[in-house]
Write a protein that holds these residues in place. Structure first.
Motif, mmCIF file in Angstrom:
data_model
loop_
_atom_site.group_PDB
_atom_site.id
_atom_site.type_symbol
_atom_site.label_atom_id
_atom_site.label_comp_id
_atom_site.label_asym_id
_atom_site.label_seq_id
_atom_site.Cartn_x
_atom_site.Cartn_y
_atom_site.Cartn_z
ATOM 1 N N ASN A 72 51.496 91.020 82.732
ATOM 2 C CA ASN A 72 51.637 90.649 81.316
ATOM 3 C C ASN A 72 50.789 89.441 80.903
ATOM 4 O OD1 ASN A 72 53.284 89.534 83.157
ATOM 5 N ND2 ASN A 72 55.121 89.484 81.896
ATOM 6 N N VAL A 73 49.686 89.240 81.640
ATOM 7 C CA VAL A 73 48.740 88.176 81.265
ATOM 8 C C VAL A 73 47.374 88.808 81.052
ATOM 9 C CG1 VAL A 73 47.620 86.034 81.996
ATOM 10 C CG2 VAL A 73 49.973 86.486 82.692
ATOM 11 N N GLU A 74 46.724 88.455 79.926
ATOM 12 C CA GLU A 74 45.356 88.961 79.709
ATOM 13 C C GLU A 74 44.372 87.814 79.877
ATOM 14 O OE1 GLU A 74 45.404 90.455 75.710
ATOM 15 O OE2 GLU A 74 45.425 88.460 74.834
ATOM 16 N N TYR A 75 43.129 88.170 80.216
ATOM 17 C CA TYR A 75 42.096 87.146 80.430
ATOM 18 C C TYR A 75 40.956 87.369 79.452
ATOM 19 C CZ TYR A 75 38.238 84.581 82.567
ATOM 20 O OH TYR A 75 37.176 83.726 82.784
ATOM 21 N N VAL A 76 40.508 86.285 78.834
ATOM 22 C CA VAL A 76 39.372 86.370 77.905
ATOM 23 C C VAL A 76 38.289 85.402 78.384
ATOM 24 C CG1 VAL A 76 38.616 86.092 75.501
ATOM 25 C CG2 VAL A 76 40.956 86.876 75.987
ATOM 26 N N ALA A 77 37.108 85.940 78.676
ATOM 27 C CA ALA A 77 36.004 85.074 79.136
ATOM 28 C C ALA A 77 35.377 84.371 77.932
ATOM 29 C CB ALA A 77 34.967 85.923 79.856
ATOM 30 N N PHE A 78 34.920 83.129 78.136
ATOM 31 C CA PHE A 78 34.303 82.389 77.024
ATOM 32 C C PHE A 78 32.875 82.852 76.731
ATOM 33 C CE2 PHE A 78 37.182 78.581 78.093
ATOM 34 C CZ PHE A 78 38.119 79.006 77.179
ATOM 35 N N GLY A 79 32.212 83.396 77.730
ATOM 36 C CA GLY A 79 30.825 83.807 77.503
ATOM 37 C C GLY A 79 29.878 82.642 77.653
ATOM 38 N N ARG A 80 28.613 82.955 77.701
ATOM 39 C CA ARG A 80 27.592 81.974 78.028
ATOM 40 C C ARG A 80 27.474 80.829 77.032
ATOM 41 N NH1 ARG A 80 23.516 82.676 81.700
ATOM 42 N NH2 ARG A 80 23.870 84.494 82.977
ATOM 43 N N ASN A 81 27.668 81.134 75.751
ATOM 44 C CA ASN A 81 27.382 80.108 74.752
ATOM 45 C C ASN A 81 28.586 79.247 74.410
ATOM 46 O OD1 ASN A 81 24.774 80.957 74.716
ATOM 47 N ND2 ASN A 81 25.190 82.519 73.176
ATOM 48 N N GLY A 82 29.487 79.129 75.376
ATOM 49 C CA GLY A 82 30.593 78.184 75.208
ATOM 50 C C GLY A 82 31.495 78.513 74.040
ATOM 51 N N SER A 83 31.970 79.763 73.946
ATOM 52 C CA SER A 83 32.862 80.110 72.844
ATOM 53 C C SER A 83 34.304 79.765 73.203
ATOM 54 C CB SER A 83 32.732 81.593 72.525
ATOM 55 O OG SER A 83 32.797 82.332 73.730
ATOM 56 N N SER A 84 34.515 78.525 73.697
ATOM 57 C CA SER A 84 35.851 78.155 74.161
ATOM 58 C C SER A 84 36.831 78.034 73.002
ATOM 59 C CB SER A 84 35.795 76.842 74.950
ATOM 60 O OG SER A 84 35.303 75.825 74.123
ATOM 61 N N GLY A 85 36.313 78.039 71.755
ATOM 62 C CA GLY A 85 37.187 77.995 70.580
ATOM 63 C C GLY A 85 38.079 79.221 70.479
ATOM 64 N N LEU A 86 37.711 80.294 71.196
ATOM 65 C CA LEU A 86 38.508 81.524 71.156
ATOM 66 C C LEU A 86 39.981 81.275 71.448
ATOM 67 C CD1 LEU A 86 36.294 84.044 73.172
ATOM 68 C CD2 LEU A 86 36.784 84.076 70.721
ATOM 69 N N GLN A 87 40.227 80.318 72.357
ATOM 70 C CA GLN A 87 41.617 80.097 72.783
ATOM 71 C C GLN A 87 42.471 79.501 71.662
ATOM 72 O OE1 GLN A 87 41.647 77.101 76.006
ATOM 73 N NE2 GLN A 87 39.740 76.372 75.137
ATOM 74 N N TRP A 88 41.823 78.980 70.623
ATOM 75 C CA TRP A 88 42.602 78.372 69.522
ATOM 76 C C TRP A 88 42.913 79.376 68.414
ATOM 77 C CZ3 TRP A 88 44.038 74.722 72.310
ATOM 78 C CH2 TRP A 88 43.163 73.911 73.038
#
Ligand code: NDP
Length: 449
Positions: free
Chosen positions: A296-312
């Motif tokens: 019940n845990v999913e993983y989302v990669a940030f990708g090369r260009n630092g899309s770490s904002g996805l987690q927000w």
């Protein structure tokens, strides 16, 4: 830009992180300077915008294949106005003078808030422990201490951990210091329990942040119980933030590392938090393995260009950024506010950009700056120094009780200071002003040194 800020900008042209923190702090301090002309006359702000001392040094070491390697080490001793320099060491490839100075400057005001007699400092190296063997890390730590030992001491400067520096690295550095100096002293904090460490030190930053958030929530008649929480990072601070959130009945739903984030829509369980601790502290793996181990845990990669904002992007009540500086930009902050977040409590130092912080302040949500909310780590480091001086070790309950008291006191100080200067509820202002005033008083009393 004011003359005071121009002074700092002129002297530090290529140091964006340092200028960011000075700009943010000055916005509060200028109000204090207007109310206290003696501080302006004594040029307290200008003096505080300069470190007392910076040491930069070569760290040569040998890797497992026999090849020689060279890194750059730093120790920034910012202010000894209220106590010996105190602050962690960061090992990360991004470490440079700007990051060291921003952290040491912030640390000075943070340590002032803790109620304990500690000045401010920070150190580290552009060394990346990731992917290195234990032996390589040991050789690096020994070489790093081979220079740093000259500049530190239990009454001079007491380093600790930060990004990339945990129990393993502190152990190797302590061993090297002890051998060079032939002295068993409390020169580092974050030590293991078997050689002078304090109980609750590993937990302290994360637990302290949640204690602070709990106090903030109470002022608004709210509770962390049942609150959906976004947590970034999966290192020391994140692990014990997750743990304490679960203790208080909150529902943390994310954790991350620099590659991506794990999302558990129904909430991370204590089994998952234990998995993260083992993964990061022992097996030194990646957060995506959490999603591989739990259905019940999913993983989302940030990708090369630092899309770490996805987690927000996830809907949540509370946010505990616990990875690194500037991890929440203006756009991220707008998304969070729009989607109903009512509390942000910084675990990482300077989690938000200036634009991001402004969005939180404008929206008048409960927003704690790191120098207040993550001060629990250095506070328990201060308690570790105290126990070392007494040659004594307190119980976990005793240290936790003191930690909680300190966080409650910092919270109260922030609010009272903000109210005194007519900025009710502004934790950023309260933390900056209260931290500054204590240092300014000490500097004034000690004359022009
Ligand atoms: P750790 O090294 O234990 O963990 C850091 C975490 O943040 C890891 O998950 C790491 O992922 C992630 N991270 C680090 N750098 C980046 C980056 N540039 N981009 C994205 N993710 C990143 O460090 P701590 O938990 O000790 O420190 C976290 C934050 O808390 C820092 O800002 C530190 O200054 C602050 N802090 C720490 C204290 C302490 O007591 N340890 C005290 C007060 C503040 P990865 O493994 O992939 O690099």
């Amino acid at each position: 830009m004011s003359d005071d800020l121009q002074f700092a900008a002129r002297r530090n042209p290529n140091e964006p992180e340092f200028l960011q923190t000075v700009t943010e702090v000055y916005d509060s301090i200028k109000v204090v300077l207007e109310a206290e002309p003696a501080y302006r006359k004594a040029k307290i702000f200008e003096r505080l915008a300069e470190p007392e001392r910076v040491v930069m040094f070569r760290v040569p070491w040998q890797d497992d294949s026999g090849e020689y390697q060279v890194n750059r080490g730093f120790r920034v001793q910012w202010s000894s106005a209220i106590g010996p320099y105190k602050g962690g060491c960061r090992f990360h490839p991004s470490v440079n003078m700007s990051i060291m100075k921003f952290l040491a400057f912030e640390q000075t005001l943070k340590n002032s808030l803790t109620t304990l007699p500690m000045g401010g400092g920070k150190g580290g190296a552009d060394f990346d422990p990731k992917g290195k063997s234990d032996d390589e890390v040991m050789r690096f730590c020994q070489s790093f201490m081979g220079e740093m030992f000259r500049h530190i001491g239990p009454d001079t400067d007491i380093p600790a951990g930060d990004i990339g520096v945990g129990g393993r690295e502190i152990g190797f550095m302590f061993g090297a210091y002890k051998k060079i100096k032939n002295e068993f002293s409390g020169v580092l904090t974050g030590k293991g329990l078997s050689y002078g460490g304090s109980r609750i030190r590993p937990e302290a930053t994360g637990y302290g942040n949640v204690y602070f958030a709990d106090e903030m929530a109470k002022t608004a008649g709210r509770s962390l119980a049942g609150a959906a929480c976004l947590v970034s990072g999966s290192g020391n601070v994140a692990q014990f933030t997750l743990e304490k959130l679960l203790h208080l009945g909150a529902k943390p739903i994310t954790a991350s590392d620099s590659d991506g984030y794990a999302h558990a829509p129904e909430g991370l369980t204590s089994d998952m938090v234990e998995f993260i601790k083992d993964l990061k502290n022992n097996r030194r793996g990646r957060i995506k393995e959490l999603a591989e181990a739990f259905r019940n845990v999913e993983y989302v990669a940030f990708g090369r260009n630092g899309s770490s904002g996805l987690q927000w992007n996830h809907r949540a009540d509370c946010v505990f950024p616990s990875a690194t500086q500037n991890e929440i930009n203006e756009g991220d902050a707008e998304t969070l506010v729009r989607r109903g977040v009512w509390l942000v409590s910084e675990g990482s130092n300077m989690s938000a950009t200036l634009g991001g912080a402004a969005v939180f302040q404008k929206a008048k949500i409960l927003y704690a700056p790191a120098k207040a909310s993550n001060a629990g780590g250095v506070a328990v480091s201060g308690l570790e120094m105290c126990q070392n001086s007494m040659r004594h070790q307190w119980s976990a309950e005793e240290v936790d009780r003191r930690l909680k008291n300190i966080m409650v006191t910092i919270h109260k100080t922030c609010l009272e200071t903000a109210a005194r200067y007519n900025r009710p509820g502004d934790y950023v202002f309260g933390a900056n002003a209260a931290g500054f005033v204590k240092v300014a008083q000490a500097m004034t009393a000690q004359g022009l040194v």
